[in-house]
Design an enzyme around this catalytic site. Structure first.
Site: not given
Ligand code: LAN
Length: 753
Positions: A481-483, A486
């Site tokens: 999710s965060d990769c 970002e």
């Protein structure tokens, strides 16, 4: 063409084999190294090492041939990674934070690799190298002398200076896990048992009870080697994979890393496969145990464990389940047919994983385990085994201390996204000076976007991933999710900056958004690879002993914030796309962030150390909906918490033990630049009114900058599963630059020096 080397070790100028390579090309000289003595030297010539960046696939090459050495000069980045002198020029002393950013970028730009990303060591955990090296040994994969030599050097360098053992991670105290496995690695790479380093390590291991006191994963590897007997290994039956999907404990519901490790573990446990017995194996049976090997009652040691390794003791529920499996299921109820069916389905899932990742596999534990499974099933010569051998090199990293194993096959997309954002935060994206660097970074992210879901997604229990980015590269291909967030933010930022082309069109941006929107949990928060598929009660089945929070997905402030900020940025530019859902997503996500605040005002971090890291993300989430120090009690308490931890010198310094204990703990070595950057970013996001605190932090970051623009490595920055630390060396560039750049933009008239 360079010399053909031991199984899959890419040698000299020979490129890694592409998937399309014919099976014929894949023939290696599989001399039985087991019988031969491993060649090992004192050290290699560090000027002969090169990092090969094959479109984001990193591998270290040792040039034995003098001509090849001339044809392929060592780059600035190679030298930097190896700790060789880089001779970066001194830069004019910065007088403002923006000058410091420019100096930092001067240096950091030189570390950008040819494909446009930033690479780095991704070490820390001390159980990864053993996975690779033991897998090599049992599959009779020759180890070139320069690898063997540098593995030895790394482990020697990292032995605890007092007791000579190794811990769970580089900063951790000595444990049976670290010591039994790294001792084994040293023996495999050719170190004699009577070498003083080994004598010392062995004495420590014996003091801790010897290998019978090892945790489950170490026992499993030693059983595969035939150094221990299978009865000492708690059961991992593959037939669990046959449970219908609705069963609450079915493995498809477990956290992706644990289920991908359980898969090959279960296959080999079921087969009770052991490597061919060798002189070394016979010798290790004498060296690793306190007891007379022939007389060990293996079954009685299934649950024996040294207290230092027992971070998460097994629950009575799991102990009961294990007892039933050992005493009733295995001997009485488990028919051959069931075992076979379980093994077959486990192997099918392993094969799907191989196909989906081109044999790179999810990470550094499951990959080597899968290699052994394929060796057992298909024999030494199959394409899958050889491709695995080849890809293992992408998990290794060479540095001044020697050769280590990375936690994944790199940190490519993750660090590249943060590098772009640091330039953006400083307001320098339009500065032509940085355009070539940013252009290359954008091209890298363009190339690395995952364009399709995996084949048979539901069958192999994978999450939608189309349009996403992985932490490392698209070969590994696990969107996080965060990769995704970002990378997406960085792409949008650059593509909306005048002068940059639109490499990723709207459709592909929408694909990323569609995937991101699948990540929200009923609670509103976001987890890492998938929304949780079961409750946290599943932790009662945590058998690994050395880690916490490993069985299922949890919600994380870090991941949740990254998604919130990506969606917010997206909707500024595409206000029409899935408007309502995005609005609702953000609202619920930030609500969840509030519920996760600890009574002291901070947030617990799961991927960086610890409260400082997560509090930065949480305050950013709050700021994204306009909640800051002056209008939000949550933001105020978050800031007050950080301020209460600021040190005299203006910095912050949290110790990794905070991740284990859940309490903020000061690092004895004093302020850390990375943590200081996280804290001041948090305070700036929350509009903390007393600028003096922020200025003191900024000053510390500037003071620590070297005259050539770089920052030096300090204490370890990252963590996973509560107990294991992992290095993020590029954070000392990306977050310092971000903090300085944000300050320069937010307070253009303030001076700090
Ligand atoms: C990582 C590295 C990246 C990390 C972030 C993106 C920083 C995080 O925000 C989400 C989780 C993620 C993707 C993550 C998960 C766990 C990993 C893969 C690691 C910490 C790197 C190594 C670790 C992996 C589990 C190591 C192998 C060990 C096992 C216990 C299987």
């Amino acid at each position: 063409m360079g010399k053909k080397d031991a199984a899959g070790v890419s040698s000299e100028t020979q490129p890694l084999l592409e998937k399309s390579s014919t099976k014929k090309r894949l023939s290696f000289d599989l001399t039985d190294h087991v019988a031969k003595r491993q060649r090992i030297e004192e050290r290699t010539d560090h000027t002969r090492w090169r990092m090969r960046d094959d479109k984001g696939r990193q591998s270290w090459v040792y040039l034995e041939d003098d001509q090849a050495l001339k044809d392929w000069p060592q780059s600035f980045a190679d030298k930097y990674f190896l700790g060789l002198p880089v001779n970066a020029p001194d830069l004019p002393k910065p007088t403002t934070p923006l000058d410091a950013v420019r100096n930092g970028l001067e240096f950091f730009e030189k570390l950008q690799l040819p494909s446009g990303h930033w690479g780095c060591e991704y070490g820390g955990p001390m159980f990864l190298l053993p996975c690779i090296v033991i897998a090599w040994y049992v599959t009779k994969t020759p180890i070139p002398w320069y690898y063997a030599t540098e593995i030895k050097n790394y482990l020697f360098a990292r032995a605890n200076p007092e007791d000579g053992g190794w811990g769970l991670h580089i900063e951790g105290e000595t444990s049976v896990f670290g010591t039994s496995l790294n001792y084994t690695v040293l023996r495999i790479v050719g170190v004699d048992a009577d070498h003083p380093v080994m004598v010392k390590a062995r004495a420590t291991l014996h003091k801790m009870g010897g290998a019978t006191h090892a945790p489950h994963w170490a026992k499993w590897w030693l059983a595969v080697m035939g150094v221990a007997q299978w009865d000492i290994v708690n059961p991992t039956p593959p037939e669990l994979w046959l449970l219908p999907d609705w069963v609450p404990i079915a493995p498809w519901r477990w956290w992706i890393h644990i289920r991908q490790v359980f898969l090959p573990m279960s296959y080999l446990w079921s087969k009770r496969w052991q490597a061919e017995e060798t002189e070394l194996i016979r010798s290790l049976r004498q060296e690793l145990f306190v007891e007379d090997w022939a007389k060990i009652n293996w079954a009685s040691h299934r649950n024996t464990i040294n207290p230092r390794d027992n971070y998460h003791p097994k629950t009575w529920v799991l102990n009961t389940v294990n007892w039933c499996l050992v005493n009733i299921w295995n001997p009485v109820l488990r028919t051959q047919a069931i075992a076979k069916k379980g093994e077959e389905w486990a192997m099918k899932l392993i094969e799907m994983e191989n196909e989906n990742t081109d044999h790179a596999d999810l990470a550094t534990v499951s990959g080597p385990m899968n290699t052994v499974c394929l060796y057992v099933k298909e024999g030494p010569d199959s394409y899958a085994v050889r491709r695995h051998r080849e890809r293992a090199h992408e998990f290794l990293w060479m540095k001044d201390e020697g050769l280590l194993a990375n936690g994944t096959n790199g940190v490519q997309c993750w660090d590249t996204a943060f590098a772009i954002q640091a330039v953006m935060d400083a307001g320098l994206t339009e500065d032509p000076r940085w355009r070539p660097m940013l252009m290359k970074a954008l091209e890298f992210l363009d190339d690395q976007q995952i364009r399709e879901n995996v084949k048979d997604q539901d069958k192999c229990y994978r999450q939608q991933r189309k349009g996403g980015w992985a932490f490392s590269n698209k070969d590994q291909g696990y969107a996080v999710s965060d990769c995704v967030s970002e990378a997406l933010k960085s792409v949008i930022i650059l593509q909306k900056t005048p002068g940059f082309p639109t490499l990723i069109d709207d459709r592909r941006i929408f694909d990323a958004i569609d995937t991101l929107l699948t990540y929200q949990n009923p609670s509103g928060g976001c987890s890492s690879y998938e929304p949780p598929r079961a409750g946290t009660w599943m932790e009662v089945l945590n058998a690994a002993e050395v880690f916490g929070n490993i069985m299922v997905e949890y919600e994380y402030p870090e991941c949740t914030t990254a998604v919130v900020t990506a969606l917010s940025l997206f909707r500024n530019h595409w206000p029409e796309y899935r408007t309502k859902e995005i609005e609702r997503f953000i609202e619920r996500a930030v609500k969840w962030i509030k519920t996760a605040q600890k009574p002291h005002g901070g947030w617990y971090g799961s991927w960086g150390i610890c409260f400082t890291y997560a509090t930065m993300f949480a305050l950013e989430s709050l700021a994204s909906i306009g909640e800051t120090y002056k209008n939000s009690d949550y933001a105020k308490r978050g800031c007050d918490f950080l301020i209460s931890k600021q040190r005299e010198d203006g910095g912050w310094s949290e110790h990794y033990r905070a991740c284990e204990t859940g309490e903020y703990i000061e690092h004895p070595s004093g302020s850390q630049v990375v943590m200081t950057a996280w804290a001041v970013i948090a305070l700036m996001k929350a509009d903390y009114p007393n600028l003096e605190h922020i200025k003191k932090g900024i000053k510390l970051i500037m003071d620590r900058q070297q005259s050539n623009g770089e920052w030096l490595q300090e204490a370890i920055e990252g963590v996973f599963n509560k107990s294991c630390m992992i290095s993020y060396p590029n954070y000392k560039f990306t977050f310092t630059l971000k903090a300085l750049g944000m300050f320069a933009r937010k307070y253009p008239n303030e001076t700090v020096v």
